[in-house]
Design an enzyme around this catalytic site. Structure first.
Site, PDB file in Angstrom:
ATOM      1  N   ARG A  35       0.842  -1.190   0.000  1.00 38.49           N
ATOM      2  CA  ARG A  35       0.000   0.000   0.000  1.00 38.49           C
ATOM      3  C   ARG A  35       0.890   1.259   0.000  1.00 38.49           C
ATOM      4  NH1 ARG A  35      -5.153   1.712  -1.092  1.00 38.49           N
ATOM      5  NH2 ARG A  35      -6.180   2.763   0.628  1.00 38.49           N
ATOM      6  N   THR A  92      -9.905   0.320  -9.568  1.00 35.96           N
ATOM      7  CA  THR A  92      -8.860  -0.525  -9.013  1.00 35.96           C
ATOM      8  C   THR A  92      -8.840  -1.722  -9.943  1.00 35.96           C
ATOM      9  OG1 THR A  92      -9.214   0.276  -6.751  1.00 35.96           O
ATOM     10  CG2 THR A  92      -8.377  -1.958  -6.931  1.00 35.96           C
ATOM     11  N   THR A 147      -3.982  -0.683  -7.241  1.00 34.88           N
ATOM     12  CA  THR A 147      -4.784   0.469  -7.658  1.00 34.88           C
ATOM     13  C   THR A 147      -3.974   1.746  -7.739  1.00 34.88           C
ATOM     14  OG1 THR A 147      -6.831   1.668  -7.124  1.00 34.88           O
ATOM     15  CG2 THR A 147      -5.426   1.097  -5.274  1.00 34.88           C
ATOM     16  N   ASP A 190      -7.889   8.276   0.502  1.00 35.18           N
ATOM     17  CA  ASP A 190      -8.495   7.233   1.349  1.00 35.18           C
ATOM     18  C   ASP A 190      -8.291   7.503   2.846  1.00 35.18           C
ATOM     19  OD1 ASP A 190      -9.536   5.863  -0.759  1.00 35.18           O
ATOM     20  OD2 ASP A 190      -8.120   4.204  -0.725  1.00 35.18           O
ATOM     21  N   SER A 248      -7.673   0.705   3.252  1.00 36.11           N
ATOM     22  CA  SER A 248      -8.157   0.249   1.943  1.00 36.11           C
ATOM     23  C   SER A 248      -9.321  -0.721   2.116  1.00 36.11           C
ATOM     24  CB  SER A 248      -7.003  -0.466   1.227  1.00 36.11           C
ATOM     25  OG  SER A 248      -7.466  -1.106   0.060  1.00 36.11           O
ATOM     26  N   GLY A 271     -13.731   0.143  -4.884  1.00 31.59           N
ATOM     27  CA  GLY A 271     -13.755   0.928  -3.644  1.00 31.59           C
ATOM     28  C   GLY A 271     -14.397   0.124  -2.524  1.00 31.59           C
TER      29      GLY A 271
HETATM   30  N1  GLY Z   1      -8.546   2.994  -3.228  1.00 28.20           N
HETATM   31  C1  GLY Z   1      -9.480   1.957  -3.036  1.00 28.20           C
HETATM   32  C2  GLY Z   1      -9.116   1.034  -1.931  1.00 28.20           C
HETATM   33  O1  GLY Z   1      -7.987   1.046  -1.489  1.00 28.20           O
HETATM   34  O2  GLY Z   1      -9.925   0.287  -1.477  1.00 28.20           O
END
Ligand code: GLY
Length: 581
Positions: A108, A387, A405, A429, A458, A480
């Site tokens: 991430r 994503t 993503t 986010d 996320s 999402g």
């Molecule tokens: N940006 C979408 C997620 O991380 O769930």
């Protein structure tokens, strides 16, 4: 024209079946055509772009294992699916070996060292100019290259250099542009200002015109970036020329990411979230994704009902799913964030059967509960639905599930000049306004506030379902906050409703719903639910909204009795494809 060409390519490559001595023999090539799942005896790759699936399949044929193919597919998607495939974003990888080893990798994106809790706010405490979603401050330190490198170092078989080859070829020699790409490119001439100069240069023909679907689209700067990664691995991205191009661009335009941020980025190997459901093992991603906790919490609640008897997508079935979603998403917002900043998250409790029993006891099987009742005091999150997910299995049965993503489609829409890749806008986010939680979508709960070098929460849910120590399903989706619910519904379609083998495509295609606690309404996909079902469901006190499509699940079902792997790319993804051998 290109559609015709692709169809004939499919026709040539599509598997053939023939009965020999009462047994099914497959040709060495397997490819999905239309909505039917494609079977293969060897490896299989399913992704949102058929060329990326072919790249992964090419590596499997060279003797690569599932991790090798997953690395090749990630880099190929960075070329072929610039809306979500990436080197400038981040995500998660779940691995289940044929030997029973299960692990996950967290790549991430991170906030820059210089990031602060109130960096998006003006003097009156409002978010300044949408700066948490648009522009340089929204960009996190990219994680994808580090994640792929770490997974390969731990579990790969072929030399790293080989895995970059298909992506470099696609970037340097070009690939046919598609209708899906063109849809976004139409908005690009409107992106003006120095931040977007390189983006227009990369994605518009001669910097100004539109590529027609089928026209060959080349990305020479991206090819060079990939060559540096090929030559120097992790450091080929996080140090040297690429890191400098990124940091210089940031410094010139007021961004925060420095060469030090890049040099400090490392992916983490994490213990998966593990749950059980009707005798199957569920392995998925721990925080900083909420996906695994949310999925296991919902499955635990639903295990207490006979979903087969209740009936797939009946009104009562949808009601019970909704009530499970409501409870799980409330916990998600209240408790989850980056584990390095939230040491006391109650993950064991949230994923326990005892907690699910208590939650189930609060569900009335005849009527909806209310998200704003005293039982639910908290907030919800806004996340983009752009994503991408892909799944891989190799000939031995090693299985990989990856979701990654850029956040919005094409992320920040900002390409690093000279490096040719798009940067994410993932920091949207985070909860941007500390302490402010409203029913209209602002969230200010503490676990997911911005901090230096923190990762935003996320919903990505790359998942592997196993039975008796062997993987049987690799699954995940973009979307999402809808991701966790999409993954849940495919898992139920497989385990409860038996949509497996040649019927696996139905598990992927069946219409889906989404509820996320707040706002208190359920979105139904437009097609596939009858008016009668909707009426009965609304009669229980639920509110419905309607949407076109929910996610695009990319899955592989492994049938250990026949040895067949069934790959299905969701038709909700325009360019998706399953390829096997
Ligand atoms: N940006 C979408 C997620 O991380 O769930």
């Amino acid at each position: 024209m290109i559609a015709t060409k692709r169809l004939s390519a499919f026709a040539i490559r599509t598997f053939t079946l023939s009965a020999v001595a009462g047994w099914v023999v497959l040709s060495p090539l397997a490819a999905q055509s239309g909505r039917m799942a494609a079977p293969s005896r060897g490896g299989m790759v399913v992704s949102s772009h058929y060329l990326a699936s072919e790249a992964g399949d090419e590596i499997l044929r060279k003797g690569g294992n599932a991790v090798d193919a997953a690395v090749a597919t990630a880099f190929a998607l960075a070329v072929t699916l610039p809306s979500a495939g990436n080197v400038g974003g981040g995500g998660f990888l779940v691995y289940h070996g044929a030997d029973g080893e299960v692990t996950t990798f967290n790549f991430r994106e991170k906030a820059a060292i210089a990031a602060t809790e109130r960096m998006y706010l003006d003097e009156s405490g409002e978010v300044r100019d949408n700066s948490n979603r648009i522009g340089l401050l929204a960009i996190g330190v990219p994680g994808t290259v580090a994640g792929m490198w770490k997974a390969h170092q731990r579990l790969g078989r072929l030399p790293w250099e080989d895995l970059l080859e298909p992506a470099i070829r696609l970037a340097a020699d070009g690939m046919p542009s598609t209708w899906a790409m063109q849809n976004w490119l139409r908005s690009l001439p409107g992106r003006v200002g120095p931040l977007y100069d390189a983006t227009r240069e990369v994605f518009l023909k001669n910097g100004v015109g539109m590529y027609e679907p089928g026209e060959i689209f080349r990305q020479p700067d991206l090819a060079e970036t990939l060559r540096r990664i090929q030559r120097d691995g992790h450091d080929g991205f996080y140090r040297g020329e690429t890191a400098k191009l990124l940091a210089d661009f940031m410094a010139a335009h007021g961004g925060l990411i420095t060469e030090e941020d890049m040099a400090r980025y490392e992916a983490d190997e994490l213990v998966p979230i593990h749950g059980t459901y009707r005798g199957y093992d569920i392995y998925s991603m721990p925080p900083p994704s909420s996906g695994g906790v949310g999925l296991v919490e919902m499955l635990n609640i639903l295990e207490g009902y006979d979903l087969v008897e209740i009936g797939h997508n009946s009104a009562l079935y949808l009601h019970l799913l909704t009530e499970s979603m409501r409870r799980s998403y409330a916990d998600r917002a209240l408790h989850l964030g980056d584990p390095k900043f939230n040491q006391d998250m109650p993950i064991d409790r949230l994923t326990s059967k005892a907690y699910a029993d208590r939650l189930r006891a609060t569900i009335d099987v005849q009527s909806a509960s209310r998200s704003d009742s005293a039982a639910f005091n908290g907030a919800f999150l806004n996340q983009s639905e752009e994503t991408t997910h892909y799944s891989v299995v190799d000939a031995d049965g090693n299985t990989v599930s990856v979701t990654y993503t850029l956040e919005f489609g094409y992320g920040s829409s900002i390409v690093v000049p000279g490096a040719g890749f798009l940067l994410n806008n993932e920091l949207g986010d985070f909860n941007a306004v500390p302490g402010r939680t409203t029913s209209r979508g602002t969230i200010g709960t503490p676990p997911n506030l911005v901090a230096s070098e923190k990762r935003p929460l996320s919903s990505m849910t790359p998942t592997i379902v196993a039975r008796d120590g062997r993987p049987v399903l690799a699954i995940g989706s973009p979307g999402g906050r809808t991701i966790i619910n999409t993954t849940l519904q495919v898992v139920l379609n497989v385990i409860d409703h038996g949509m497996t083998g040649s019927q696996f495509g139905r598990a992927i295609e069946s219409p889906r719903i989404h509820h996320q606690w707040l706002p208190d309404r359920t979105s139904f996909e437009e097609w596939g639910f009858s008016p009668d079902t909707r009426r009965l469901y609304e009669g229980m006190g639920h509110r419905i909204s309607t949407r076109g499509g929910q996610g695009s699940a990319m899955g592989i079902y492994i049938d250990w009795d026949t040895g067949l792997r069934w790959g299905a790319a969701d038709s909700r993804a325009f360019d998706g494809g399953a390829r096997g051998n």
